[in-house]
Design a protein around this motif. Structure first.
Motif, mmCIF file in Angstrom:
data_model
loop_
_atom_site.group_PDB
_atom_site.id
_atom_site.type_symbol
_atom_site.label_atom_id
_atom_site.label_comp_id
_atom_site.label_asym_id
_atom_site.label_seq_id
_atom_site.Cartn_x
_atom_site.Cartn_y
_atom_site.Cartn_z
ATOM 1 N N ARG A 83 0.889 -1.266 0.108
ATOM 2 C CA ARG A 83 -0.035 0.002 -0.131
ATOM 3 C C ARG A 83 0.781 1.172 -0.017
ATOM 4 O O ARG A 83 1.213 1.792 -1.003
ATOM 5 N N ASP A 84 1.434 1.569 1.114
ATOM 6 C CA ASP A 84 1.917 2.933 1.196
ATOM 7 C C ASP A 84 3.421 2.582 1.972
ATOM 8 O O ASP A 84 3.422 1.599 2.496
ATOM 9 N N GLY A 195 2.443 -0.324 11.840
ATOM 10 C CA GLY A 195 1.387 0.440 11.205
ATOM 11 C C GLY A 195 1.400 1.775 11.640
ATOM 12 O O GLY A 195 2.426 2.260 12.306
ATOM 13 N N ARG A 196 0.317 2.744 11.094
ATOM 14 C CA ARG A 196 0.369 4.224 11.598
ATOM 15 C C ARG A 196 -0.949 4.331 12.641
ATOM 16 O O ARG A 196 -1.923 3.963 12.073
ATOM 17 N N ALA A 197 -0.599 5.066 13.516
ATOM 18 C CA ALA A 197 -1.361 5.579 14.263
ATOM 19 C C ALA A 197 -2.425 6.537 13.963
ATOM 20 O O ALA A 197 -2.119 7.537 13.024
ATOM 21 N N VAL A 198 -3.692 6.350 13.886
ATOM 22 C CA VAL A 198 -4.813 7.107 13.242
ATOM 23 C C VAL A 198 -5.370 7.991 14.093
ATOM 24 O O VAL A 198 -5.607 8.994 13.853
ATOM 25 N N ALA A 199 -5.649 7.734 15.562
ATOM 26 C CA ALA A 199 -6.406 8.778 16.269
ATOM 27 C C ALA A 199 -6.284 8.226 17.701
ATOM 28 O O ALA A 199 -6.120 7.093 18.007
ATOM 29 N N VAL A 200 -6.265 9.164 18.533
ATOM 30 C CA VAL A 200 -6.560 8.946 20.047
ATOM 31 C C VAL A 200 -8.258 8.734 20.442
ATOM 32 O O VAL A 200 -8.847 9.599 20.174
#
Length: 213
Positions: A83-84, A195-200
């Motif tokens: 993907r990225d 992975g990438r953290a998206v939100a709290v």
């Protein structure tokens, strides 16, 4: 001497096998699927320290997109669908190259970038990242992402000027004076980032919410 099983014993065994097929096996399959989904698609992370303040506070619970950098075979680095790749400004989850501890830090530089860090302030490829570059003040700008810093404890160790090698990234904490990061354990393999953290989604004193990162 031969042993025989009573009719009642045979019936009980049949009932146990029947229950296993109807009830236990579907539950086990569901748990395996949930484990695979967590490993491959989405997970969460509990923030244990203040190394990413003010972006992340101790005790924060963060949603992590486990497929942001590719769909992998669970619990391996084998990528099934690319993907990225990690980008500057991403808040990423990975295992420390030093001791294997699961960490969350900001990717500040990628392969080929020349990095200078003085007094906690970054310059990438000759470009200061501070919003007020002349004064060296304000948040750091990573394209569309904004990183507010905590410099209350100073900037921590400087980086006089290094180039990020191929296949690597440099990670730092936003609390530059109190973060065990790439300045101590070195570069991180780009393909080792989970992975990438998206939100709290939960914060002490505030409860449930959705603060995008």
């Amino acid at each position: 001497m031969e042993t025989t099983q009573t009719k009642d014993g045979g019936t009980r065994a049949f009932r146990v096998r029947s229950w296993l097929r109807r009830e236990a096996l579907p539950i086990v399959a569901m748990l395996l699927l949930l484990g695979t989904a967590r490993a491959s698609f989405a997970n969460h992370y509990y923030v244990p320290s203040g190394s990413m303040q003010p972006t992340l506070a101790p005790g924060d619970r963060v949603v992590v997109d486990m497929s942001a950098y590719g769909l992998r075979v669970p619990f391996t680095r084998m990528v099934l669908l690319e993907r990225d790749v990690p980008q500057r400004g991403d808040v990423a989850v990975f295992d420390s190259p030093g001791d294997g501890a699961r960490l969350i830090k900001r990717v500040v530089a990628v392969a080929g970038d020349r990095v200078v860090l003085r007094n906690g302030r970054l310059t990438i490829n000759g470009q200061p990242l501070a919003a007020d570059a002349e004064r060296g003040e304000g948040p750091e700008m990573f394209g569309a992402r904004t990183a507010w810093l905590d410099l209350a404890d100073g900037g921590g160790p400087d980086i006089p000027g290094v180039v990020v090698p191929a296949g690597k990234v440099l990670v730092l904490g936003d609390h530059r004076g109190d973060s065990l990061d790439g300045r101590y354990f070195g570069f991180v393999d780009a393909d080792a980032i989970y992975g990438r953290a998206v939100a709290v989604y939960w914060r002490r004193g505030e409860g449930l919410g959705w603060q995008r990162l």
